[in-house]
Design an enzyme around this catalytic site. Structure first.
Site, PDB file in Angstrom:
ATOM      1  N   ASP A   1       0.839  -1.195   0.000  1.00  0.00           N
ATOM      2  CA  ASP A   1       0.000   0.000   0.000  1.00  0.00           C
ATOM      3  C   ASP A   1       0.878   1.251   0.000  1.00  0.00           C
ATOM      4  O   ASP A   1       1.882   1.320   0.724  1.00  0.00           O
ATOM      5  CB  ASP A   1      -0.887  -0.038   1.251  1.00  0.00           C
ATOM      6  CG  ASP A   1      -1.886   1.087   1.301  1.00  0.00           C
ATOM      7  OD1 ASP A   1      -2.773   1.124   0.436  1.00  0.00           O
ATOM      8  OD2 ASP A   1      -1.774   1.936   2.207  1.00  0.00           O
TER       9      ASP A   1
ATOM     10  N   GLU B   1       1.717  -0.117  -4.901  1.00  0.00           N
ATOM     11  CA  GLU B   1       0.757   0.908  -5.322  1.00  0.00           C
ATOM     12  C   GLU B   1       1.474   2.262  -5.319  1.00  0.00           C
ATOM     13  O   GLU B   1       1.880   2.749  -4.263  1.00  0.00           O
ATOM     14  CB  GLU B   1      -0.427   0.957  -4.357  1.00  0.00           C
ATOM     15  CG  GLU B   1      -1.400   2.080  -4.677  1.00  0.00           C
ATOM     16  CD  GLU B   1      -2.305   2.466  -3.507  1.00  0.00           C
ATOM     17  OE1 GLU B   1      -3.427   2.939  -3.758  1.00  0.00           O
ATOM     18  OE2 GLU B   1      -1.875   2.303  -2.341  1.00  0.00           O
TER      19      GLU B   1
END
Length: 548
Positions: free
Chosen positions: A212, A280
């Site tokens: 993330d 990401e």
């Protein structure tokens, strides 16, 4: 699982399993409820793994299931090495891994390393005073002489990225919610602790990680102000247009060069296990460039994805060419992972207002691009964005910016398994988010019995990709357009495949390159030559051909 056995088992597999893989994202709260509390859980995933395997995908990515106060639905971790009771237990997670592996599926989990919950014991200790053992584990700073925050950095969730703490009489950094303080990656002990987290899950048998906000890990040590971003350079790829976050060029609050050092350490931890990671990259201006930096060579991350195809506007042929040319320019030595939908954006069927034919075309397109692919649960059913009433909203992002931005709940509503069952077979009790009425007729059960359903198109497109190594691993030549048609070839060894896609409702035609070609992909609606020998592409039609 025995540690030595875990390493031996995983290193015996192909370390390049990730290259060209199709990864199925599971948002566990909304996938399958096994215990009747209205919230999806790990044993629910176990129950549905045979369905996922039937799609032909290579791996699953499970969004966070760790201990958390759930202020941001698991992306605020209070214990990295345990399962939140709402999702089950570590034994349940082991069942997920064991079942997935028996079905031939790799397991990737979502690691949130840039920040924790403010209830994590590390932060509870850090905020006590300025001298404790973890005092430097988070990003603390004295105020300016006038008491205001140390710089102009903004939170993605709105307002200043700094929060005053009366105990330390300092500000702490939070790039997201106030309850999500940022870890200080300039502290070596923090990096070591996070690498230990990765080891913990690798020893339990995971095959990799989705990382993330991978470009948020390291901040500028000097805490310099971000410069203003001219209005003409702003876009809403990362934050909605109503968010002032878009008004800055984020030079100093993320994207720091020191991040590469940590990524090399993480890759070294993963390497003995044959594990892979997809990062990401959250940056509206430099996403592809950072993707290239983070995946270059063989000592950083294997894959990253940016937000170019998660953006609001439907990709035109020209836009697709522009993105792929930029990848060639800034990430030729890297590896992209493409996605049209995920848990953070409006579902692309609605975001781009796609007809069923257009949905099928885009599915075929993504399966032919160079890179790996992520598909998001329910995407294979053609689910539109759910319309969630304000009183049912759970997402703090949507509540903050309502009604101009309705948040992320519309893409997070429960998976629809059955048409005529309570809550579409997701749960026997009221779900945490309502099942969208318009989703029932698109359930898995109804589509399984309909040969022309989009679910079967996804299976065919994934199988087509898998059956043609050039699509999974091969090079992509110079991508071109002819009007609304985008076309290119993929090549690996002696296998060369011509791919053309009509990205519009307007019929067009296309010429095959010189040479002998055999038309393939009839199961995907691939065009066939007409009586005059030309290839005509109807609206949203594809053309696929194999060089003889």
């Amino acid at each position: 699982m025995n540690v030595a056995l875990a390493e031996q088992t995983q290193t015996a597999t192909d370390k390049d399993w990730w290259r060209g893989a199709v990864i199925y994202q599971i948002y566990p709260r909304s996938y399958q409820d096994s215990n009747g509390d209205g919230i999806g859980d790990l044993l629910g995933i176990v129950q549905r793994l045979p369905y996922i395997a039937s799609l032909g995908v290579d791996a699953i990515w499970i969004s966070p299931f760790f201990m958390s106060p759930m202020k941001d639905f698991g992306y605020d971790v209070s214990d990295y090495c345990d399962v939140d009771p709402m999702f089950g237990s570590l034994a349940d997670f082991d069942a997920v891994v064991d079942t997935a592996h028996r079905l031939g599926l790799k397991v990737m989990i979502d690691l949130v390393l840039s920040h924790t919950s403010d209830q994590h014991p590390w932060f509870v200790q850090s905020r006590l005073d300025r001298t404790n053992d973890k005092a430097n584990w988070y990003v603390w700073s004295d105020p300016k002489p006038d008491g205001t925050p140390p710089n102009n950095w903004l939170s993605i969730f709105g307002g200043s990225a700094w929060q005053w703490d009366a105990r330390r009489e300092q500000y702490f950094l939070h790039n997201f919610l106030v309850s999500q303080p940022d870890l200080n990656f300039h502290e070596p002990q923090v990096q070591d602790a996070l690498l230990d987290v990765a080891r913990f899950w690798l020893h339990r048998g995971v095959d990799g990680f989705r990382l993330d906000t991978i470009n948020f890990y390291v901040h500028d040590k000097q805490l310099r102000d971000n410069p203003a971003l001219p209005p003409e350079r702003r876009n809403a790829n990362i934050a909605p247009s109503v968010n002032p976050y878009n008004h800055q060029e984020h030079l100093y609050d993320k994207n720091q060069p020191e991040n590469l050092d940590f990524l090399r350490k993480l890759r070294a931890v993963m390497e003995p296990f044959g594990a892979a990671a997809v990062g990401e990259v959250g940056d509206a201006q430099r996403g592809l460039e950072i993707m290239g930096q983070y995946t270059a060579g063989d000592d950083l991350m294997q894959m990253c994805y940016a937000f170019e195809f998660l953006a609001k506007d439907q990709p035109t042929a020209a836009r697709i060419v522009s993105v792929m040319e930029e990848v060639d320019r800034v990430a030729s030595d890297g590896w992209a992972c493409w996605a049209f939908s995920n848990h953070d954006v409006m579902r692309h069927a609605s975001r781009w207002d796609l007809t069923p034919a257009a949905q099928r075309m885009f599915t075929s397109l993504i399966m032919c691009l160079r890179g790996s692919v992520c598909i998001y649960q329910g995407e294979e059913l053609g689910l539109p964005e759910a319309d969630v009433a304000f009183e049912d909203l759970q997402d703090p992002y949507g509540i903050e910016f309502w009604p101009e931005f309705k948040g992320r709940d519309g893409c997070r509503t429960p998976m629809v398994w059955e048409t005529d069952n309570l809550n579409a077979g997701f749960s026997t009790q009221k779900p945490w988010l309502p099942v969208a009425p318009e989703h029932y007729h698109l359930s898995v059960a109804s589509q399984e019995d309909e040969p022309g359903a989009i679910l079967h198109h996804y299976r065919k497109a994934i199988a087509f990709r898998r059956n043609h190594p050039a699509l999974m691993h091969g090079e992509l030549d110079k991508i071109r357009t002819k009007g609304d048609v985008v076309y290119f070839t993929r090549a690996l060894g002696n296998q060369v495949i011509f791919c053309a896609f009509n990205v519009s409702e307007t019929p067009s035609d296309i010429d095959l390159p010189a040479g002998d070609w055999t038309l393939i992909g009839a199961e995907l609606g691939s065009a066939h030559p007409s009586a005059d020998g030309r290839l005509y592409l109807g609206p949203w039609q594809v053309c696929l051909a194999l060089k003889s």
